[in-house]
Scaffold this motif. Structure first.
Motif, PDB file in Angstrom:
ATOM      1  N   GLU A  22      -8.269   1.364 -10.568  1.00 37.35           N
ATOM      2  CA  GLU A  22      -7.889   1.246  -9.156  1.00 37.35           C
ATOM      3  C   GLU A  22      -7.252   2.535  -8.681  1.00 37.35           C
ATOM      4  OE1 GLU A  22      -6.793  -3.533  -8.774  1.00 37.35           O
ATOM      5  OE2 GLU A  22      -5.251  -2.018  -8.372  1.00 37.35           O
ATOM      6  N   MET A  23      -7.376   2.800  -7.380  1.00 35.53           N
ATOM      7  CA  MET A  23      -6.709   3.984  -6.840  1.00 35.53           C
ATOM      8  C   MET A  23      -6.044   3.658  -5.516  1.00 35.53           C
ATOM      9  SD  MET A  23     -10.066   6.289  -5.973  1.00 35.53           S
ATOM     10  CE  MET A  23     -11.197   5.872  -7.277  1.00 35.53           C
ATOM     11  N   THR A  24      -4.807   4.089  -5.424  1.00 35.05           N
ATOM     12  CA  THR A  24      -4.049   3.950  -4.190  1.00 35.05           C
ATOM     13  C   THR A  24      -3.928   5.340  -3.591  1.00 35.05           C
ATOM     14  OG1 THR A  24      -2.844   2.032  -4.981  1.00 35.05           O
ATOM     15  CG2 THR A  24      -1.807   3.311  -3.245  1.00 35.05           C
ATOM     16  N   VAL A  25      -4.478   5.510  -2.394  1.00 30.81           N
ATOM     17  CA  VAL A  25      -4.462   6.817  -1.748  1.00 30.81           C
ATOM     18  C   VAL A  25      -3.788   6.657  -0.388  1.00 30.81           C
ATOM     19  CG1 VAL A  25      -5.872   8.742  -0.906  1.00 30.81           C
ATOM     20  CG2 VAL A  25      -6.617   7.446  -2.916  1.00 30.81           C
ATOM     21  N   HIS A  26      -2.764   7.443  -0.163  1.00 34.58           N
ATOM     22  CA  HIS A  26      -2.051   7.433   1.120  1.00 34.58           C
ATOM     23  C   HIS A  26      -2.485   8.663   1.892  1.00 34.58           C
ATOM     24  CE1 HIS A  26       0.531   4.440  -0.803  1.00 34.58           C
ATOM     25  NE2 HIS A  26       0.584   5.260  -1.829  1.00 34.58           N
ATOM     26  N   ILE A  27      -3.048   8.450   3.085  1.00 36.67           N
ATOM     27  CA  ILE A  27      -3.584   9.570   3.862  1.00 36.67           C
ATOM     28  C   ILE A  27      -2.605   9.917   4.977  1.00 36.67           C
ATOM     29  CG2 ILE A  27      -5.549  10.383   5.215  1.00 36.67           C
ATOM     30  CD1 ILE A  27      -7.223   8.181   3.718  1.00 36.67           C
ATOM     31  N   ALA A  28      -1.966  11.076   4.834  1.00 37.51           N
ATOM     32  CA  ALA A  28      -0.936  11.494   5.792  1.00 37.51           C
ATOM     33  C   ALA A  28      -1.572  12.199   6.989  1.00 37.51           C
ATOM     34  CB  ALA A  28       0.063  12.418   5.112  1.00 37.51           C
ATOM     35  N   PRO A  29      -1.004  12.008   8.182  1.00 41.22           N
ATOM     36  CA  PRO A  29      -1.597  12.568   9.401  1.00 41.22           C
ATOM     37  C   PRO A  29      -1.263  14.044   9.576  1.00 41.22           C
ATOM     38  CG  PRO A  29       0.359  11.312   9.975  1.00 41.22           C
ATOM     39  CD  PRO A  29       0.183  11.192   8.485  1.00 41.22           C
ATOM     40  N   VAL A  30      -1.923  14.867   8.786  1.00 40.01           N
ATOM     41  CA  VAL A  30      -1.755  16.321   8.878  1.00 40.01           C
ATOM     42  C   VAL A  30      -2.971  16.968   8.209  1.00 40.01           C
ATOM     43  CG1 VAL A  30      -0.445  16.499   6.686  1.00 40.01           C
ATOM     44  CG2 VAL A  30      -0.116  18.228   8.457  1.00 40.01           C
ATOM     45  N   ILE A  65      -6.312  -1.970   3.316  1.00 38.45           N
ATOM     46  CA  ILE A  65      -5.691  -0.834   3.995  1.00 38.45           C
ATOM     47  C   ILE A  65      -4.553  -1.359   4.850  1.00 38.45           C
ATOM     48  CG2 ILE A  65      -7.760   0.588   4.132  1.00 38.45           C
ATOM     49  CD1 ILE A  65      -7.933  -0.090   7.109  1.00 38.45           C
ATOM     50  N   SER A  66      -3.562  -0.519   5.056  1.00 36.57           N
ATOM     51  CA  SER A  66      -2.530  -0.848   6.024  1.00 36.57           C
ATOM     52  C   SER A  66      -2.026   0.447   6.639  1.00 36.57           C
ATOM     53  CB  SER A  66      -1.391  -1.639   5.377  1.00 36.57           C
ATOM     54  OG  SER A  66      -0.734  -0.860   4.406  1.00 36.57           O
ATOM     55  N   GLU A  67      -1.332   0.296   7.746  1.00 33.15           N
ATOM     56  CA  GLU A  67      -0.925   1.449   8.530  1.00 33.15           C
ATOM     57  C   GLU A  67       0.588   1.523   8.506  1.00 33.15           C
ATOM     58  OE1 GLU A  67      -2.489   1.044  12.463  1.00 33.15           O
ATOM     59  OE2 GLU A  67      -1.172   2.605  13.261  1.00 33.15           O
ATOM     60  N   SER A  68       1.101   2.682   8.156  1.00 37.81           N
ATOM     61  CA  SER A  68       2.546   2.894   8.162  1.00 37.81           C
ATOM     62  C   SER A  68       2.996   3.268   9.574  1.00 37.81           C
ATOM     63  CB  SER A  68       2.882   4.031   7.200  1.00 37.81           C
ATOM     64  OG  SER A  68       4.136   4.569   7.463  1.00 37.81           O
ATOM     65  N   PRO A  69       4.244   2.929   9.930  1.00 39.83           N
ATOM     66  CA  PRO A  69       4.769   3.382  11.228  1.00 39.83           C
ATOM     67  C   PRO A  69       4.777   4.915  11.323  1.00 39.83           C
ATOM     68  CG  PRO A  69       6.334   1.890  10.130  1.00 39.83           C
ATOM     69  CD  PRO A  69       5.214   2.108   9.177  1.00 39.83           C
ATOM     70  N   THR A  70       4.698   5.594  10.180  1.00 39.25           N
ATOM     71  CA  THR A  70       4.694   7.061  10.170  1.00 39.25           C
ATOM     72  C   THR A  70       3.306   7.653  10.434  1.00 39.25           C
ATOM     73  OG1 THR A  70       4.197   7.104   7.817  1.00 39.25           O
ATOM     74  CG2 THR A  70       6.522   7.087   8.410  1.00 39.25           C
ATOM     75  N   GLY A  71       2.296   6.776  10.598  1.00 38.94           N
ATOM     76  CA  GLY A  71       0.937   7.278  10.816  1.00 38.94           C
ATOM     77  C   GLY A  71       0.162   7.484   9.532  1.00 38.94           C
ATOM     78  N   VAL A  72       0.807   7.211   8.393  1.00 40.26           N
ATOM     79  CA  VAL A  72       0.108   7.294   7.109  1.00 40.26           C
ATOM     80  C   VAL A  72      -0.781   6.054   6.950  1.00 40.26           C
ATOM     81  CG1 VAL A  72       0.435   7.232   4.595  1.00 40.26           C
ATOM     82  CG2 VAL A  72       1.930   8.659   6.021  1.00 40.26           C
ATOM     83  N   ILE A  73      -1.997   6.246   6.433  1.00 38.71           N
ATOM     84  CA  ILE A  73      -2.866   5.116   6.094  1.00 38.71           C
ATOM     85  C   ILE A  73      -2.723   4.833   4.609  1.00 38.71           C
ATOM     86  CG2 ILE A  73      -5.220   4.213   6.078  1.00 38.71           C
ATOM     87  CD1 ILE A  73      -5.955   6.314   8.152  1.00 38.71           C
ATOM     88  N   HIS A  74      -2.339   3.623   4.263  1.00 38.38           N
ATOM     89  CA  HIS A  74      -2.256   3.215   2.863  1.00 38.38           C
ATOM     90  C   HIS A  74      -3.566   2.553   2.484  1.00 38.38           C
ATOM     91  CE1 HIS A  74       1.989   3.957   3.231  1.00 38.38           C
ATOM     92  NE2 HIS A  74       2.188   2.968   4.061  1.00 38.38           N
ATOM     93  N   THR A  75      -4.225   3.038   1.442  1.00 32.14           N
ATOM     94  CA  THR A  75      -5.485   2.425   1.012  1.00 32.14           C
ATOM     95  C   THR A  75      -5.398   2.028  -0.457  1.00 32.14           C
ATOM     96  OG1 THR A  75      -6.571   4.411   0.133  1.00 32.14           O
ATOM     97  CG2 THR A  75      -6.711   4.056   2.510  1.00 32.14           C
ATOM     98  N   LEU A  76      -6.118   0.979  -0.794  1.00 33.09           N
ATOM     99  CA  LEU A  76      -6.260   0.586  -2.202  1.00 33.09           C
ATOM    100  C   LEU A  76      -7.739   0.342  -2.467  1.00 33.09           C
ATOM    101  CD1 LEU A  76      -5.303  -0.407  -5.011  1.00 33.09           C
ATOM    102  CD2 LEU A  76      -4.912  -2.660  -3.981  1.00 33.09           C
ATOM    103  N   TYR A  77      -8.297   1.063  -3.432  1.00 32.40           N
ATOM    104  CA  TYR A  77      -9.700   0.912  -3.816  1.00 32.40           C
ATOM    105  C   TYR A  77      -9.801   0.482  -5.269  1.00 32.40           C
ATOM    106  CZ  TYR A  77     -10.923   3.588   0.373  1.00 32.40           C
ATOM    107  OH  TYR A  77     -11.078   4.018   1.669  1.00 32.40           O
ATOM    108  N   ARG A  78     -10.815  -0.309  -5.552  1.00 30.06           N
ATOM    109  CA  ARG A  78     -11.143  -0.665  -6.928  1.00 30.06           C
ATOM    110  C   ARG A  78     -12.395   0.120  -7.318  1.00 30.06           C
ATOM    111  NH1 ARG A  78     -12.031  -5.993  -6.126  1.00 30.06           N
ATOM    112  NH2 ARG A  78      -9.822  -6.403  -6.311  1.00 30.06           N
ATOM    113  N   VAL A  79     -12.405   0.676  -8.504  1.00 32.42           N
ATOM    114  CA  VAL A  79     -13.612   1.357  -8.979  1.00 32.42           C
ATOM    115  C   VAL A  79     -14.602   0.292  -9.437  1.00 32.42           C
ATOM    116  CG1 VAL A  79     -14.550   2.971 -10.674  1.00 32.42           C
ATOM    117  CG2 VAL A  79     -12.289   3.386  -9.679  1.00 32.42           C
ATOM    118  N   ALA A  80     -15.821   0.354  -8.891  1.00 33.32           N
ATOM    119  CA  ALA A  80     -16.837  -0.651  -9.232  1.00 33.32           C
ATOM    120  C   ALA A  80     -17.365  -0.391 -10.638  1.00 33.32           C
ATOM    121  CB  ALA A  80     -17.979  -0.582  -8.219  1.00 33.32           C
TER     122      ALA A  80
END
Lengths: 216, 216
Positions: free
Chosen positions: A168-176, A200-215
């Protein structure tokens, strides 16, 4: 079996550290921006021995990631702090201080043999010189029922991805856009990896929190 | 003033086309995966003169992007289809067919002077040899009240980002690691660009739709 995961913040353009990294600025230009959201949370501050911080969904996410992790694997540069003290003194204690924020066993991939280093607060650094498979086996045993997390850097993540070990991978995408630096996902994977979006969920800071499973 | 935008699908590892691109496979290995979600929508199919397709949020997103766009700017390789016919014959009509899916003025950045090419269905290709500023000015005039979209590829996006002209960016993140190919965001921007997250949504296909505004 316990899962191999990672939990890393990147810029929208894919960098987990900015350009011009140095001993004084191991995250590179703008690199701190990627971690502002975590550093603001109560859960992160607590793991670093600090008071205060924001509660709420971001803090709960950090707390749950901390609670789920039983062992960490990291590269030598992450242990030593980029071009840090280890470059000149392979026996230095890295840049994590006397009480590192892990509070569990950490396995450092390196070419330098060295005795384990027991720190305060439950963190032990074990130095692994015989490759990623060995580090994973040791971390798996140490983690018990909990997950094993690849702490970084990007090249360590690539090696485990390429070898097909990541669950699994958790990737947080920051708005920059950092415009340069070290990539989490390099061009060297050289094969397509199927992944499934779990949430996926959205942080109040504009960061996107994602969680993916490797197939599989 | 009308906005300069782009609307591009990438893999989680940041590629807008896969490795091993060729005339037969201009999107590279796995590259089609990035566009499956669009190609399945009724709005996309309609713009390509095809029947059927799915309705729903993804289709509405595509429809609204089409409706908002009054002009497109693209690179020569996007016009010609990668290593397509234009490499050997600079007067070939590209790979968009007799009725290209744009239905509005398109400005192609190139070094080869050429008369405008009027296609069926409202698409005119105008070839711009005097740089990105000129292409933008021409596209702005042609778009009227609507937005100007950078169609791609990645290097054209970089040039407009570096010059500070981009107002908004729509990035669709597909659930796959391509492991190599052409990046949307290269390492050559060489400066930090502040962006603000405007909205995100999740497609049933696992694609994350994002909209960012470039901060001024």
């Amino acid at each position: 079996m316990n899962k191999l995961t990672f939990d890393i913040s990147i810029s929208l353009d894919g960098f987990c550290a900015g350009p011009d990294q140095s001993l004084e600025d191991p995250l590179g230009k703008g690199g701190r921006r990627l971690h502002e959201w975590t550093a603001a949370t109560r859960a992160w501050r607590e793991s670093h021995g600090l008071d205060g911080g924001e509660t709420g969904a971001d803090s709960e996410l950090v707390a749950s990631s901390i609670a789920d992790t039983g062992a960490t694997i990291m590269g030598r540069r992450m242990f030593s702090g980029g071009t840090g003290p280890w470059e000149s003194d392979p026996n230095a204690n890295g840049w994590w201080g006397e009480t590192p924020p892990f509070h569990h066993p950490v396995f450092v991939l390196t070419h330098h043999e060295r005795e384990p280093l027991e720190m305060q607060g439950g963190t032990t650094f074990t130095f692994v010189t015989n490759g990623i498979e060995s580090a994973l086996a040791q971390a798996r045993a140490a983690a018990g029922e909990k997950d094993i997390r690849i702490g970084g850097g990007g090249s360590v993540v690539q090696q485990y991805l390429a070898a097909g070990h990541v669950d699994e991978m958790t990737v947080h995408i920051a708005p920059v856009l950092l415009g340069g630096g070290t990539r989490l996902f390099s061009d060297e994977l050289e094969r397509l990896v199927e992944i499934e979006m779990v949430q996926i969920s959205e942080s109040p800071t504009g960061v996107i929190h994602t969680l993916y499973r490797v197939a599989r």
